[in-house]
Write a protein that holds these residues in place. Structure first.
Motif, PDB file in Angstrom:
ATOM      1  N   TYR A 224       9.617   3.470  -5.052  1.00  0.00           N
ATOM      2  CA  TYR A 224      10.217   2.975  -3.811  1.00  0.00           C
ATOM      3  C   TYR A 224      11.394   2.092  -4.175  1.00  0.00           C
ATOM      4  N   GLU A 225      12.441   2.126  -3.359  1.00  0.00           N
ATOM      5  CA  GLU A 225      13.567   1.217  -3.526  1.00  0.00           C
ATOM      6  C   GLU A 225      13.129  -0.189  -3.124  1.00  0.00           C
ATOM      7  N   LYS A 226      13.987  -1.170  -3.383  1.00  0.00           N
ATOM      8  CA  LYS A 226      13.676  -2.560  -3.038  1.00  0.00           C
ATOM      9  C   LYS A 226      13.432  -2.718  -1.536  1.00  0.00           C
ATOM     10  N   SER A 227      14.107  -1.936  -0.721  1.00  0.00           N
ATOM     11  CA  SER A 227      13.940  -2.008   0.739  1.00  0.00           C
ATOM     12  C   SER A 227      12.627  -1.388   1.207  1.00  0.00           C
ATOM     13  N   GLY A 228      11.920  -0.722   0.300  1.00  0.00           N
ATOM     14  CA  GLY A 228      10.679  -0.046   0.655  1.00  0.00           C
ATOM     15  C   GLY A 228      10.863   1.440   0.898  1.00  0.00           C
ATOM     16  N   LYS A 229      12.103   1.910   0.826  1.00  0.00           N
ATOM     17  CA  LYS A 229      12.377   3.337   1.050  1.00  0.00           C
ATOM     18  C   LYS A 229      11.808   4.154  -0.110  1.00  0.00           C
ATOM     19  N   ASN A 230      11.141   5.249   0.224  1.00  0.00           N
ATOM     20  CA  ASN A 230      10.588   6.114  -0.812  1.00  0.00           C
ATOM     21  C   ASN A 230      11.708   6.889  -1.507  1.00  0.00           C
TER      22      ASN A 230
ATOM     23  N   THR B  30       0.839  -1.192   0.000  1.00  0.00           N
ATOM     24  CA  THR B  30       0.000   0.000   0.000  1.00  0.00           C
ATOM     25  C   THR B  30       0.879   1.249   0.000  1.00  0.00           C
ATOM     26  N   CYS B  31       0.741   2.050  -1.056  1.00  0.00           N
ATOM     27  CA  CYS B  31       1.528   3.275  -1.202  1.00  0.00           C
ATOM     28  C   CYS B  31       1.181   4.256  -0.081  1.00  0.00           C
ATOM     29  N   LYS B  32       2.184   4.942   0.426  1.00  0.00           N
ATOM     30  CA  LYS B  32       1.986   5.896   1.518  1.00  0.00           C
ATOM     31  C   LYS B  32       1.468   7.245   1.043  1.00  0.00           C
ATOM     32  N   HIS B  33       1.330   7.426  -0.271  1.00  0.00           N
ATOM     33  CA  HIS B  33       0.832   8.687  -0.795  1.00  0.00           C
ATOM     34  C   HIS B  33      -0.697   8.702  -0.793  1.00  0.00           C
ATOM     35  N   LEU B  34      -1.300   7.804  -1.579  1.00  0.00           N
ATOM     36  CA  LEU B  34      -2.766   7.772  -1.663  1.00  0.00           C
ATOM     37  C   LEU B  34      -3.359   6.392  -1.427  1.00  0.00           C
ATOM     38  N   GLY B  35      -2.565   5.431  -1.041  1.00  0.00           N
ATOM     39  CA  GLY B  35      -3.097   4.109  -0.720  1.00  0.00           C
ATOM     40  C   GLY B  35      -3.276   3.188  -1.909  1.00  0.00           C
ATOM     41  N   CYS B  36      -2.692   3.511  -3.047  1.00  0.00           N
ATOM     42  CA  CYS B  36      -2.753   2.621  -4.206  1.00  0.00           C
ATOM     43  C   CYS B  36      -1.820   1.431  -3.967  1.00  0.00           C
ATOM     44  N   THR B  37      -1.919   0.412  -4.811  1.00  0.00           N
ATOM     45  CA  THR B  37      -1.082  -0.771  -4.675  1.00  0.00           C
ATOM     46  C   THR B  37       0.140  -0.641  -5.573  1.00  0.00           C
ATOM     47  N   VAL B  38       1.315  -0.811  -4.984  1.00  0.00           N
ATOM     48  CA  VAL B  38       2.556  -0.710  -5.749  1.00  0.00           C
ATOM     49  C   VAL B  38       2.890  -2.058  -6.387  1.00  0.00           C
ATOM     50  N   ASN B  39       3.645  -2.017  -7.483  1.00  0.00           N
ATOM     51  CA  ASN B  39       4.077  -3.215  -8.193  1.00  0.00           C
ATOM     52  C   ASN B  39       5.590  -3.214  -8.311  1.00  0.00           C
TER      53      ASN B  39
ATOM     54  N   PRO C 242      13.875  -0.070 -13.386  1.00  0.00           N
ATOM     55  CA  PRO C 242      14.032  -1.466 -12.962  1.00  0.00           C
ATOM     56  C   PRO C 242      14.475  -1.542 -11.500  1.00  0.00           C
ATOM     57  N   ASN C 243      14.184  -2.657 -10.889  1.00  0.00           N
ATOM     58  CA  ASN C 243      14.552  -2.926  -9.494  1.00  0.00           C
ATOM     59  C   ASN C 243      13.971  -1.913  -8.522  1.00  0.00           C
ATOM     60  N   ARG C 244      12.780  -1.431  -8.812  1.00  0.00           N
ATOM     61  CA  ARG C 244      12.079  -0.509  -7.912  1.00  0.00           C
ATOM     62  C   ARG C 244      10.593  -0.847  -7.898  1.00  0.00           C
ATOM     63  N   PHE C 245       9.966  -0.482  -6.791  1.00  0.00           N
ATOM     64  CA  PHE C 245       8.513  -0.575  -6.725  1.00  0.00           C
ATOM     65  C   PHE C 245       7.936   0.690  -7.350  1.00  0.00           C
ATOM     66  N   PHE C 246       6.859   0.535  -8.119  1.00  0.00           N
ATOM     67  CA  PHE C 246       6.247   1.654  -8.826  1.00  0.00           C
ATOM     68  C   PHE C 246       4.776   1.748  -8.452  1.00  0.00           C
ATOM     69  N   CYS C 247       4.324   2.948  -8.105  1.00  0.00           N
ATOM     70  CA  CYS C 247       2.916   3.208  -7.824  1.00  0.00           C
ATOM     71  C   CYS C 247       2.315   3.893  -9.050  1.00  0.00           C
ATOM     72  N   PRO C 248       1.343   3.279  -9.710  1.00  0.00           N
ATOM     73  CA  PRO C 248       0.801   3.841 -10.941  1.00  0.00           C
ATOM     74  C   PRO C 248      -0.110   5.053 -10.737  1.00  0.00           C
ATOM     75  N   CYS C 249      -0.534   5.332  -9.539  1.00  0.00           N
ATOM     76  CA  CYS C 249      -1.470   6.437  -9.319  1.00  0.00           C
ATOM     77  C   CYS C 249      -0.848   7.797  -9.617  1.00  0.00           C
ATOM     78  N   HIS C 250       0.341   8.036  -9.084  1.00  0.00           N
ATOM     79  CA  HIS C 250       1.001   9.329  -9.294  1.00  0.00           C
ATOM     80  C   HIS C 250       2.495   9.163  -9.534  1.00  0.00           C
ATOM     81  N   ASN C 251       2.883   8.045 -10.158  1.00  0.00           N
ATOM     82  CA  ASN C 251       4.283   7.769 -10.503  1.00  0.00           C
ATOM     83  C   ASN C 251       5.205   7.758  -9.289  1.00  0.00           C
ATOM     84  N   GLY C 252       4.731   7.193  -8.202  1.00  0.00           N
ATOM     85  CA  GLY C 252       5.549   7.069  -7.001  1.00  0.00           C
ATOM     86  C   GLY C 252       6.543   5.934  -7.136  1.00  0.00           C
TER      87      GLY C 252
END
Length: 169
Positions: free
Chosen positions: A129-135, A100-109, A117-127
């Motif tokens: 995150y690093e692999k560790s979950g760091k924004n 769950t993205c900390k910006h608007l609660g969308c689901t990250v992939n 590559p090698n990052r989590f991406f939130c499609p709602c507002h192009n958020g």
């Protein structure tokens, strides 16, 4: 039997008092039961939920793990399905991130965008995150992804617990 006769007024008084008390008890009992019954029910299960995923299936690449459990709210029982991104870190410790993205609660992939590559991406507002979950600074998320508590059962199955703040980011 008593020799005293009951007057019509006393009879009506006794009858109305009895009927009124019966009606009041009928209205109060459901309210009392509603307030007390959930407190008295026994808790079922523990704090950790089995995911059905073997620890041998995990690698250093985050894998989506879906798990379900029954949630009881007073008298209503529902089946809840949740998702976690799970991987093994460099110390072979299990890391389970809440998607769950900390910006608007969308689901990250994981690797949701080719340009990152090698990052989590939130499609709602192009958020991002690093692999560790760091924004990633400069993107909408303001905090790292939360984590699940993890445990491995005796038979090697991953179990997830409560969501906690990220400790590795």
């Amino acid at each position: 039997m008593s020799n005293q006769r009951v007057s019509r007024r006393q009879f009506l008084n006794y009858t109305l008092t009895g009927v009124g008390g019966f009606m009041a008890a009928g209205m109060l009992m459901p309210m009392v039961r509603f307030a007390i019954d959930p407190v008295l029910t026994a808790e079922a299960g523990g704090d950790f939920i089995s995911t059905g995923t073997s620890i041998d299936e995990l690698s250093d690449v985050p894998t989506r793990v879906d798990f379900s459990y029954e949630q009881v709210d007073a008298w209503y029982t529902s089946e809840v399905t949740q998702t976690a991104w799970v991987y093994l870190d460099e110390n072979q410790e299990v890391v389970a991130l809440n998607p769950t993205c900390k910006h608007l609660g969308c689901t990250v992939n994981w690797e949701g965008r080719e340009s990152d590559p090698n990052r989590f991406f939130c499609p709602c507002h192009n958020g991002l995150y690093e692999k560790s979950g760091k924004n990633v600074p400069g993107t909408p998320p303001t905090a790292p992804l939360d984590m699940f508590e993890t445990r491995v059962s005796d038979d090697g199955i991953l179990q997830l617990g409560q969501v906690v703040p990220n400790t590795i980011a």
